[in-house]
Design an enzyme around this catalytic site. Sequence first.
Site, PDB file in Angstrom:
ATOM      1  CG  ASP A 110     105.344 -18.406  48.848  1.00 50.49           C
ATOM      2  OD1 ASP A 110     104.065 -18.487  48.982  1.00 50.49           O
ATOM      3  OD2 ASP A 110     105.986 -17.549  49.589  1.00 50.49           O
ATOM      4  CG  HIS A 111     102.366 -20.102  51.776  1.00 48.83           C
ATOM      5  ND1 HIS A 111     103.258 -19.168  51.455  1.00 48.83           N
ATOM      6  CD2 HIS A 111     102.323 -20.182  53.173  1.00 48.83           C
ATOM      7  CE1 HIS A 111     103.676 -18.618  52.583  1.00 48.83           C
ATOM      8  NE2 HIS A 111     103.028 -19.117  53.685  1.00 48.83           N
ATOM      9  CB  SER A 117     100.430 -17.157  59.634  1.00 48.84           C
ATOM     10  OG  SER A 117      99.888 -18.498  60.102  1.00 48.84           O
ATOM     11  CG  ASP A 152     103.191 -14.915  55.281  1.00 48.59           C
ATOM     12  OD1 ASP A 152     102.883 -16.029  54.933  1.00 48.59           O
ATOM     13  OD2 ASP A 152     104.256 -14.808  56.152  1.00 48.59           O
ATOM     14  NE  ARG A 201     104.699 -18.079  63.338  1.00 42.50           N
ATOM     15  CZ  ARG A 201     103.977 -17.297  62.741  1.00 42.50           C
ATOM     16  NH1 ARG A 201     103.100 -17.492  61.930  1.00 42.50           N
ATOM     17  NH2 ARG A 201     104.279 -15.850  63.015  1.00 42.50           N
ATOM     18  NE  ARG A 233      97.007 -19.592  58.503  1.00 44.49           N
ATOM     19  CZ  ARG A 233      97.500 -20.772  59.046  1.00 44.49           C
ATOM     20  NH1 ARG A 233      97.254 -21.691  59.913  1.00 44.49           N
ATOM     21  NH2 ARG A 233      98.999 -20.925  59.145  1.00 44.49           N
TER      22      ARG A 233
HETATM   23  S1  SF4 Z   1     107.580 -18.768  57.553  1.00 45.83           S
HETATM   24 FE1  SF4 Z   1     105.785 -18.636  55.948  1.00 45.83          FE
HETATM   25  S2  SF4 Z   1     106.733 -17.369  54.259  1.00 45.83           S
HETATM   26 FE2  SF4 Z   1     108.174 -18.139  55.737  1.00 45.83          FE
HETATM   27  S3  SF4 Z   1     109.006 -20.131  54.790  1.00 45.83           S
HETATM   28 FE3  SF4 Z   1     107.615 -20.603  56.246  1.00 45.83          FE
HETATM   29  S4  SF4 Z   1     105.470 -20.613  55.532  1.00 45.83           S
HETATM   30 FE4  SF4 Z   1     106.753 -19.561  53.856  1.00 45.83          FE
END
Ligand code: SF4
Length: 1036
Positions: free
Chosen positions: A383-384, A925, A448, A730, A927
């Site tokens: 997805d990323h 995040s 995540d 975020r 990471r």
């Molecule tokens: S917060 Fe993280 S997991 Fe959720 S959509 Fe944004 S990048 Fe993707």
Amino acid sequence: MNCPQMDYFMNESVSDVVFVIDGHRIPAIRILLALNSYVFRVMLFGDFVESKEKEILITGTTVDAFKAMIFYLYTKKLEFLDNEDMELIAEVYRLADRYQLEALTKAVEEYLKEIQVTAENLPQISRIAFMFEMKELRSDLMIFIENNVHEILGLHYNKSNDIPEETEEMITESNSLKKTSRNWHFFRKLKLCSNLLSLNMSSYHEMSTIFDNNNQIFVNNLKCFEFRCDLRADMKRFEIFVENNTSLETFRLKSISNADQKSKFLNATTFGQIRLIHNTSKCCAKQVPISRFDKDSYIPYEKLQNNLKVVKKRLNRPLTLSEKILYSHLDDPNNQDIIRGQSYLRLRPDRVGMQDALAQMVMFQFIASGLSNIAVPATIHCDHLIEAQIDGVKDLARAIDINKEVYSFLSTAAAKYGVGFWKPGSGIIHQIILENYAFPGVLLVGTDSHTVNGGGLGGLCIGVGGADAVDVLADIPWELKCPNVIGVHLTGRLSGWTSPKDVILKVTDILTVKGGTGAIVEYFGPGVDSISCTGMGTICNMGAEVGATTSVFPYNSRMRDYLKATNRKEIADYADQTPELLSADSGAKYDHVIEINLSELEPHVNGPFTPDLSHPISKLAQNAKSNDYPIDLKVGLIGSCTNSSYEDMSRSVSIAKQAMKHGLKSKSIFTVTPGSEQIRATIERDGQAEQFRQFGAVVLANACGPCIGQWDRQDVKKGVKNSIISSFNRNFTARNDTNPATHHFLASPELVTALSIAGRLDFNPLWLLDWPRLPFFKFDLLGRPLLNGSAPKLNPLLCMVGGGSVPSHVTITVSPTSDRLQLLTPFNKWDGKDLTDMVVLIKVKGKCTTDHISYAGPWLKYRGHLDNISNNMFIGAINAENNEANKVKNQLTDAWSPVPETARHYKANGVNWVAVGEDNYGEGSSREHAALEPRHLGGRAIIVKSFARIHETNLKKQGVLPFTFSDPKDYDKIQPTDRISLLELKSLSPGKSVKCELKHKDGSKDVIELKHTLNDLQIQWFKAGSALNRMAELKK
Ligand code: SF4
């Protein structure tokens, strides 16, 4: 003395043992008759009593008491153990353990300690040791086996006179595995040569080492075979005793976890081929698959409830829901220290989720660990890495092409180890987890920080670093500092414009980005039921922004509705029957309680640049003006994992439809990101997608896209001040479009839509619209429709493949010339010396999130290549020396240069370095690259005022020392030109501060004290060079 059989007993010879027991006659007589070779005297009366002569207190039921006494007799009388003896001892040990009869447990253990392990009694002893996880006995056993492998093999083969051809190979293999602590391969071979073998398997990893490549096991050389299987706490606990004295020359067992095989087993018992000697209630308990993709793993409620009973008895106080879920997943509920905010819990999560960007490094680490199969169900989600540019279809096609190599690596690595693989376009990890994998009471870890989304379905879903995920996949207990619990008491009801998003925007305002650190946020109260399940997901999702470990809601009818709507009724039914586990005890104590009356809660807009800067909608216009926020909204964005449910889409589209009725479209650029292929297909089927298009929206791919900076934004040049609004979670500086001048505001999808129609920040849709630029009308809000479970037609190209922990035989190849993927090289071990005269690479001023340390956006594509991605290290952090990003003075050359380049120069010259920071260093995040990169480029310690939890752990895993100032003012003492020494590291130990010497350029010195949270295990990681190195050391 109320027993008609008393005369019988009294007439027997009298032994020196007198038992005083309670008076249920039937079991007493049965057992006593069974023991007729022993002589003793019994008096029967009363309930729980004490054998005063022997000072053994026996409690429990009558039957338990008798069994306990049988053991007592045996320990006194038996000189030789046969299988039945072991059965009885095992049974008594189990009872003693269950009823916490410590004296008895100790007596059993003491007794077993005295038994000498020999080649002859090895099978019996191993059975006891493994069945009851008696660690000391297990280790004695392993030592014995390792030291006597030839004798054992020889003895049994000679006896059987049937030496299989592979004897030599077995001996060789056994020798080569001599130092392995978890020597299951050896047992696999040993089973062929002993008369009785006991196996206790509790993970898929162990299973895979016992079964051969065809999932078959041979027991033809065994006289007796006992097999006990406890696959991750599901409902399949068997103890099976096979007597190979009839026609059962060869018995092949595919998988005990398979229902078909189970019934074959049970059938076989009727032919006398197998004696099922113990079939616990677990055998008959419900077997509800943990997900529709993991048919062989089951919801572990029964085990969790048993664990919970143990913990509740120990703690003897009401528990919060968070505590119940967490403690019921303890590796050792009997002995684990449990003090909120202090102890490190060793936990056994139920599953792992990984997004593609971080999954690469997880899989590289798993490969490096040398294990052959994952221990718990896991999934990878692509997805990323999908950049939003034109629209969903074209963007996806381009992403598949650009990331071909990465997707291919992930899919083959997933297939090899039995990990489910969700293809690019299938959706955002957290939405998919909510739709398919989360369930009430689950403990799920994900690579995540927004894994916490799953709390909306009543589970504890926690964001972890990749290294933690590797631990769980490798069947190593996962460590978490026992969190505090913040309660949020919800009263009133959500209504009108107030949405679940506003609850979390308010909580973020109250707690700030640091307020949840080290705590779980637990919602409770009558207001909970007015929030939909996906709404609760939204609230939990954005709980990551307050730094909380995770957030959770109690199981309720809204969750049941959602489980049914997502075709998981049987899970809902099972959860309905498990209320004790899935809600807090009355009177449970929270460390802090926040009160929110939903009826009085106003819709909020938070931002810019930080998610905790909160503006009630009625104040937004005024605040925007006084803070000089750009009033024009350039872009409105709906979606992300926070707000991309069917309900969110429907609420947003209802606003869009009303605007279109009045001839309006979105004034701002408007994008929509469906959370999953399920959502996309449903809104396509139900017409919302088309209505969005008519409204002027671009429907993007089912992926993270702009939320993670995968956004080829063209409407505003970099550096130009502008405002955007989204339903994301975020909004740190430059996160979305790499433009530090973009003011990013956060709100509910319906508010984002309304403000995008106005195209301005100073518009309040709650008022009657006398807005000069809009016709006079007032928006009405649609209700909150639930996802319609009748499955829409999903695009098969976008679905999940594999998984269910079924590994396949594929080869993983990584090109040495790839710039996207790189196999890992172990970091150097600590040389045992103090770290002296290190330079300060950067003294960071202000916020330093993982985005600042390891920038996302265009760098995402290098997540699988440590050296290449390290070129983004600290490029977003502000240097306190010059207030600039990515510009530091090289202390060896005095030249100003980019941070990664400077670090590489130090590394090439053998100079270690540290980085210095302020509060909540590493928030954002989870990471792990933010920890891997500093280590790769020569960083040895990070010294800050305070850490974000996940990042601190990630640093420890990579062998970087994470320190905090004992006195936060010492931050000011560190100069960019200082040389820093960490002293007396040999005595590094938990809770003990470390001396740090600062040599200033003018020759003066300061000595400051640094604190750390390293425990013994984590100190081992540092010494070994990294947690992975330590894992490899233990495998040797
Ligand atoms: S917060 Fe993280 S997991 Fe959720 S959509 Fe944004 S990048 Fe993707």
